[in-house]
Motif scaffolding. Structure first.
Motif, PDB file in Angstrom:
ATOM      1  N   ILE A  14       0.840  -1.405   0.014  1.00 40.13           N
ATOM      2  CA  ILE A  14      -0.093  -0.054   0.072  1.00 40.13           C
ATOM      3  C   ILE A  14       0.720   1.223  -0.039  1.00 40.13           C
ATOM      4  O   ILE A  14       0.657   2.080  -0.670  1.00 40.13           O
ATOM      5  CB  ILE A  14      -0.843  -0.056   1.034  1.00 40.13           C
ATOM      6  CG1 ILE A  14      -2.082  -1.119   0.799  1.00 40.13           C
ATOM      7  CG2 ILE A  14      -1.592   1.109   1.474  1.00 40.13           C
ATOM      8  CD1 ILE A  14      -2.912  -1.400   2.205  1.00 40.13           C
ATOM      9  N   VAL A  15       1.862   1.281   0.781  1.00 37.45           N
ATOM     10  CA  VAL A  15       2.778   2.434   0.809  1.00 37.45           C
ATOM     11  C   VAL A  15       3.487   2.650  -0.413  1.00 37.45           C
ATOM     12  O   VAL A  15       3.466   3.713  -0.962  1.00 37.45           O
ATOM     13  CB  VAL A  15       3.632   2.360   1.918  1.00 37.45           C
ATOM     14  CG1 VAL A  15       4.921   3.425   1.926  1.00 37.45           C
ATOM     15  CG2 VAL A  15       3.268   2.289   3.286  1.00 37.45           C
ATOM     16  N   LYS A  16       4.004   1.431  -0.983  1.00 46.06           N
ATOM     17  CA  LYS A  16       4.550   1.896  -2.361  1.00 46.06           C
ATOM     18  C   LYS A  16       3.552   2.251  -3.368  1.00 46.06           C
ATOM     19  O   LYS A  16       3.792   3.516  -4.280  1.00 46.06           O
ATOM     20  CB  LYS A  16       5.265   0.429  -2.833  1.00 46.06           C
ATOM     21  CG  LYS A  16       6.459  -0.006  -2.272  1.00 46.06           C
ATOM     22  CD  LYS A  16       6.928  -1.301  -2.663  1.00 46.06           C
ATOM     23  CE  LYS A  16       7.998  -1.936  -2.032  1.00 46.06           C
ATOM     24  NZ  LYS A  16       8.478  -3.169  -2.554  1.00 46.06           N
ATOM     25  N   GLU A  17       2.489   1.801  -3.347  1.00 44.43           N
ATOM     26  CA  GLU A  17       1.266   2.477  -4.303  1.00 44.43           C
ATOM     27  C   GLU A  17       1.092   3.630  -4.080  1.00 44.43           C
ATOM     28  O   GLU A  17       0.958   4.482  -5.064  1.00 44.43           O
ATOM     29  CB  GLU A  17      -0.063   1.531  -4.266  1.00 44.43           C
ATOM     30  CG  GLU A  17       0.260   0.105  -4.687  1.00 44.43           C
ATOM     31  CD  GLU A  17       0.350   0.123  -6.483  1.00 44.43           C
ATOM     32  OE1 GLU A  17      -0.295   0.903  -7.025  1.00 44.43           O
ATOM     33  OE2 GLU A  17       1.252  -0.657  -6.822  1.00 44.43           O
ATOM     34  N   MET A  18       0.904   4.072  -2.821  1.00 40.19           N
ATOM     35  CA  MET A  18       0.591   5.612  -2.502  1.00 40.19           C
ATOM     36  C   MET A  18       1.835   6.495  -3.001  1.00 40.19           C
ATOM     37  O   MET A  18       1.431   7.602  -3.634  1.00 40.19           O
ATOM     38  CB  MET A  18       0.218   5.729  -1.152  1.00 40.19           C
ATOM     39  CG  MET A  18      -1.175   5.223  -0.823  1.00 40.19           C
ATOM     40  SD  MET A  18      -1.685   5.640   0.973  1.00 40.19           S
ATOM     41  CE  MET A  18      -0.641   4.600   1.833  1.00 40.19           C
ATOM     42  N   VAL A  19       2.876   6.287  -2.548  1.00 40.51           N
ATOM     43  CA  VAL A  19       4.091   6.948  -3.043  1.00 40.51           C
ATOM     44  C   VAL A  19       4.402   6.956  -4.608  1.00 40.51           C
ATOM     45  O   VAL A  19       4.541   8.062  -5.052  1.00 40.51           O
ATOM     46  CB  VAL A  19       5.297   6.334  -2.381  1.00 40.51           C
ATOM     47  CG1 VAL A  19       6.548   7.176  -2.919  1.00 40.51           C
ATOM     48  CG2 VAL A  19       5.245   6.454  -0.924  1.00 40.51           C
ATOM     49  N   SER A  20       3.968   5.867  -5.155  1.00 37.80           N
ATOM     50  CA  SER A  20       4.037   5.884  -6.756  1.00 37.80           C
ATOM     51  C   SER A  20       2.946   7.008  -7.162  1.00 37.80           C
ATOM     52  O   SER A  20       3.406   7.702  -8.216  1.00 37.80           O
ATOM     53  CB  SER A  20       3.679   4.438  -7.472  1.00 37.80           C
ATOM     54  OG  SER A  20       4.832   3.489  -6.852  1.00 37.80           O
ATOM     55  N   GLU A  21       1.822   6.708  -6.579  1.00 36.88           N
ATOM     56  CA  GLU A  21       0.670   7.593  -7.264  1.00 36.88           C
ATOM     57  C   GLU A  21       1.129   9.147  -6.993  1.00 36.88           C
ATOM     58  O   GLU A  21       0.882   9.986  -7.973  1.00 36.88           O
ATOM     59  CB  GLU A  21      -0.331   7.382  -6.480  1.00 36.88           C
ATOM     60  CG  GLU A  21      -1.410   6.186  -6.739  1.00 36.88           C
ATOM     61  CD  GLU A  21      -1.725   6.247  -8.400  1.00 36.88           C
ATOM     62  OE1 GLU A  21      -2.065   7.226  -8.818  1.00 36.88           O
ATOM     63  OE2 GLU A  21      -1.693   5.192  -8.940  1.00 36.88           O
ATOM     64  N   CYS A  22       1.861   9.408  -5.731  1.00 32.45           N
ATOM     65  CA  CYS A  22       2.221  10.769  -5.749  1.00 32.45           C
ATOM     66  C   CYS A  22       3.291  11.281  -6.521  1.00 32.45           C
ATOM     67  O   CYS A  22       2.999  12.506  -7.063  1.00 32.45           O
ATOM     68  CB  CYS A  22       2.709  10.908  -4.252  1.00 32.45           C
ATOM     69  SG  CYS A  22       1.626  11.123  -2.866  1.00 32.45           S
ATOM     70  N   ILE A  23       3.990  10.371  -6.816  1.00 28.78           N
ATOM     71  CA  ILE A  23       5.202  10.733  -7.932  1.00 28.78           C
ATOM     72  C   ILE A  23       4.390  10.850  -9.254  1.00 28.78           C
ATOM     73  O   ILE A  23       5.146  11.876 -10.003  1.00 28.78           O
ATOM     74  CB  ILE A  23       6.461   9.814  -7.870  1.00 28.78           C
ATOM     75  CG1 ILE A  23       7.067   9.719  -6.271  1.00 28.78           C
ATOM     76  CG2 ILE A  23       7.405   9.844  -8.844  1.00 28.78           C
ATOM     77  CD1 ILE A  23       7.907   8.548  -6.181  1.00 28.78           C
ATOM     78  N   ALA A  24       3.710   9.983  -9.654  1.00 25.93           N
ATOM     79  CA  ALA A  24       3.146  10.199 -10.979  1.00 25.93           C
ATOM     80  C   ALA A  24       2.332  11.443 -11.243  1.00 25.93           C
ATOM     81  O   ALA A  24       2.336  12.010 -12.048  1.00 25.93           O
ATOM     82  CB  ALA A  24       2.310   8.960 -11.354  1.00 25.93           C
ATOM     83  N   TYR A  25       1.664  11.710  -9.888  1.00 26.25           N
ATOM     84  CA  TYR A  25       1.031  12.978  -9.990  1.00 26.25           C
ATOM     85  C   TYR A  25       1.752  14.011 -10.273  1.00 26.25           C
ATOM     86  O   TYR A  25       1.248  15.062 -11.161  1.00 26.25           O
ATOM     87  CB  TYR A  25       0.275  13.171  -8.555  1.00 26.25           C
ATOM     88  CG  TYR A  25      -0.739  14.374  -8.546  1.00 26.25           C
ATOM     89  CD1 TYR A  25      -1.807  14.521  -9.246  1.00 26.25           C
ATOM     90  CD2 TYR A  25      -0.294  15.509  -7.821  1.00 26.25           C
ATOM     91  CE1 TYR A  25      -2.728  15.683  -9.220  1.00 26.25           C
ATOM     92  CE2 TYR A  25      -0.970  16.434  -7.446  1.00 26.25           C
ATOM     93  CZ  TYR A  25      -2.001  16.626  -8.368  1.00 26.25           C
ATOM     94  OH  TYR A  25      -2.881  17.816  -8.045  1.00 26.25           O
ATOM     95  N   ASP A  39       5.285  16.781   1.299  1.00 19.30           N
ATOM     96  CA  ASP A  39       4.847  16.518   2.631  1.00 19.30           C
ATOM     97  C   ASP A  39       4.173  15.150   2.794  1.00 19.30           C
ATOM     98  O   ASP A  39       4.161  14.404   3.792  1.00 19.30           O
ATOM     99  CB  ASP A  39       3.930  17.826   3.230  1.00 19.30           C
ATOM    100  CG  ASP A  39       4.929  19.055   3.222  1.00 19.30           C
ATOM    101  OD1 ASP A  39       5.890  18.771   3.498  1.00 19.30           O
ATOM    102  OD2 ASP A  39       4.276  20.088   3.332  1.00 19.30           O
ATOM    103  N   LEU A  40       3.195  14.960   2.046  1.00 19.80           N
ATOM    104  CA  LEU A  40       2.289  13.769   1.953  1.00 19.80           C
ATOM    105  C   LEU A  40       3.216  12.210   1.855  1.00 19.80           C
ATOM    106  O   LEU A  40       2.938  11.464   2.638  1.00 19.80           O
ATOM    107  CB  LEU A  40       1.289  13.789   0.664  1.00 19.80           C
ATOM    108  CG  LEU A  40       0.382  12.651   0.633  1.00 19.80           C
ATOM    109  CD1 LEU A  40      -0.221  12.338   2.186  1.00 19.80           C
ATOM    110  CD2 LEU A  40      -0.557  12.717  -0.428  1.00 19.80           C
ATOM    111  N   ILE A  41       4.307  12.516   0.876  1.00 16.65           N
ATOM    112  CA  ILE A  41       5.222  11.346   0.864  1.00 16.65           C
ATOM    113  C   ILE A  41       5.953  11.329   2.046  1.00 16.65           C
ATOM    114  O   ILE A  41       6.139  10.189   2.663  1.00 16.65           O
ATOM    115  CB  ILE A  41       6.131  11.645  -0.412  1.00 16.65           C
ATOM    116  CG1 ILE A  41       5.284  11.642  -1.646  1.00 16.65           C
ATOM    117  CG2 ILE A  41       7.356  10.478  -0.278  1.00 16.65           C
ATOM    118  CD1 ILE A  41       5.981  11.891  -2.864  1.00 16.65           C
ATOM    119  N   ASN A  42       6.403  12.234   2.770  1.00 15.69           N
ATOM    120  CA  ASN A  42       7.104  12.084   4.079  1.00 15.69           C
ATOM    121  C   ASN A  42       6.058  11.812   5.124  1.00 15.69           C
ATOM    122  O   ASN A  42       6.605  10.661   6.053  1.00 15.69           O
ATOM    123  CB  ASN A  42       7.630  13.553   4.419  1.00 15.69           C
ATOM    124  CG  ASN A  42       8.789  13.895   3.608  1.00 15.69           C
ATOM    125  OD1 ASN A  42       9.546  13.047   2.969  1.00 15.69           O
ATOM    126  ND2 ASN A  42       9.173  15.275   3.418  1.00 15.69           N
TER     127      ASN A  42
END
Length: 95
Positions: A14-25, A39-42
């Motif tokens: 889940i963490v990998k998916e959320m971080v990937s989504e943030c980077i893609a965004y 800030d969200l990624i941190n």
């Protein structure tokens, strides 16, 4: 109740998916607020480290308490994921 290994795997995924989504965004949306995404990624990564530490502590608890501790961690993870997804949605709404 799933094992601690399964719980760690679920949280890691889940963490990998959320971080990937943030980077893609940040790469796909022009004029994105990079500071807000960072800030969200941190926050996600801080939560990940804290949760893995909590799982390791729960693992060392007595047998009867171990399952209850892991259930509590799983429930907390569900709440935090919902919070992080909400924050991700707010980022996309602000554009």
């Amino acid at each position: 109740m799933a094992s601690k290994r399964q719980l760690k795997g679920d949280i890691t995924f889940i963490v990998k998916e959320m971080v990937s989504e943030c980077i893609a965004y940040t790469m796909l949306v022009p004029n994105v607020d990079i500071k807000a995404v960072e800030d969200l990624i941190n926050d996600i990564l801080d939560y990940y480290g804290k949760t893995l530490a909590d799982i390791n502590v729960a693992r060392k608890a007595a047998a009867g308490e171990r399952g209850d501790n892991l259930k509590a961690i799983r429930n907390d993870a569900r709440q935090k994921v919902a919070e992080f997804v909400g924050r991700m949605a707010k980022l996309s709404e602000s554009k």
